[in-house]
Design a protein around this motif. Structure first.
Motif, short mmCIF file in Angstrom:
data_model
loop_
_atom_site.label_atom_id
_atom_site.label_comp_id
_atom_site.label_asym_id
_atom_site.label_seq_id
_atom_site.Cartn_x
_atom_site.Cartn_y
_atom_site.Cartn_z
N MET A 46 0.84 -1.20 0.00
CA MET A 46 0.00 0.00 0.00
C MET A 46 0.87 1.25 0.00
N ALA A 47 0.47 2.22 -0.81
CA ALA A 47 1.24 3.47 -0.88
C ALA A 47 1.26 4.15 0.48
N THR A 48 2.41 4.72 0.82
CA THR A 48 2.60 5.35 2.12
C THR A 48 3.06 6.79 1.95
N VAL A 49 2.54 7.66 2.79
CA VAL A 49 2.92 9.08 2.77
C VAL A 49 3.68 9.41 4.03
N MET A 50 4.77 10.13 3.86
CA MET A 50 5.57 10.58 5.00
C MET A 50 5.69 12.10 4.98
N GLU A 51 5.56 12.70 6.13
CA GLU A 51 5.77 14.13 6.28
C GLU A 51 7.02 14.33 7.13
N PHE A 52 7.87 15.26 6.72
CA PHE A 52 9.08 15.51 7.51
C PHE A 52 9.54 16.96 7.33
N THR A 53 10.34 17.40 8.25
CA THR A 53 10.92 18.74 8.19
C THR A 53 12.43 18.62 8.10
N SER A 54 13.07 19.70 7.67
CA SER A 54 14.52 19.71 7.53
C SER A 54 15.01 21.15 7.62
N PRO A 55 16.22 21.36 8.14
CA PRO A 55 16.78 22.71 8.16
C PRO A 55 16.92 23.28 6.76
N ALA A 56 16.87 24.58 6.63
CA ALA A 56 16.92 25.23 5.32
C ALA A 56 18.13 24.82 4.51
#
Length: 213
Positions: free
Chosen positions: A1-11
């Motif tokens: 099943m397709a999976t979505v990930m959300e993440f942040t990162s420094p500029a």
């Protein structure tokens, strides 16, 4: 099943973030990412500066082979870059893991990404690449794509949330009963993030219900 990930990162972790060094007031939104054998070609929108200044800022980056202005809408500019695939960074990590970028918005304060993989293995490959190459990311959510009413057209949770919130607030009414700012405030996100989620959500719905392939 397709999976979505959300993440942040420094500029500074994302190669496109190099623009913030000379143009700290701009906002960059990644439109799409096209990987090739030796190059990675990102298409991205930039707001908050003049086109020639934007091109000059990106051209100075060591990983850029070419930068071109593709289109403009009012004070927003769509650019296409040819990025050296040997340059280690999130661009290459996304390409190596074959992840689809659903949203990617950056300012000098950092980046917020929403990406899709065909399964958790793709997400795991991306995380492993980042760990091995000391690329800073912070994963904020991982979830499966869910169909709406079993019709077969799929939206991410955040796209569906944005579309429903905009509909319920009267954003799609004529005349509009709420502005983009109003709906973004309800959701606790920026106007740029809301605009991106609505646009990508519309694209998915149109592809699933109108366009015949």
């Amino acid at each position: 099943m397709a999976t979505v990930m959300e993440f942040t990162s420094p500029a500074a972790e994302f190669p496109l973030g190099s623009v913030f060094e000379t143009l700290p007031g701009v906002t960059v939104e990644l439109e799409r990412l096209i990987p090739h054998e030796t190059l990675i070609i990102p298409y991205f929108w930039v707001r908050g500066a003049e086109a020639e200044d934007i091109e000059a800022a990106f051209a100075a980056h060591a990983g850029v082979r070419d930068i071109r202005l593709i289109d403009s809408v009012e004070d927003e500019y769509l650019l296409r870059a040819a990025w050296d695939r040997e340059y280690v960074g999130i661009l290459n990590a996304l390409a190596e893991a074959r992840l689809v970028v659903l949203t990617g918005v950056g300012t000098r304060d950092g980046w917020r990404f929403e990406v899709r993989g065909e399964g958790r293995d793709d997400i795991g490959e991306f995380r492993e690449y980042c760990q091995q190459n000391h690329i800073q990311i912070e994963i904020t959510a991982v979830h499966a794509l869910l169909p709406i009413q079993d019709e077969g057209y799929q939206l991410t949770d955040t796209q569906r949330e944005a579309l429903v919130a905009a509909y319920e607030r009267g954003y799609f009414n004529s005349p509009r009963e709420a502005s983009l700012e109003d709906v973004a405030g309800d959701l606790g996100i920026t106007q740029q993030s809301l605009s991106s989620r609505l646009r990508r959500g519309h694209r998915r719905l149109i592809a699933a219900t109108i366009v015949q392939e």
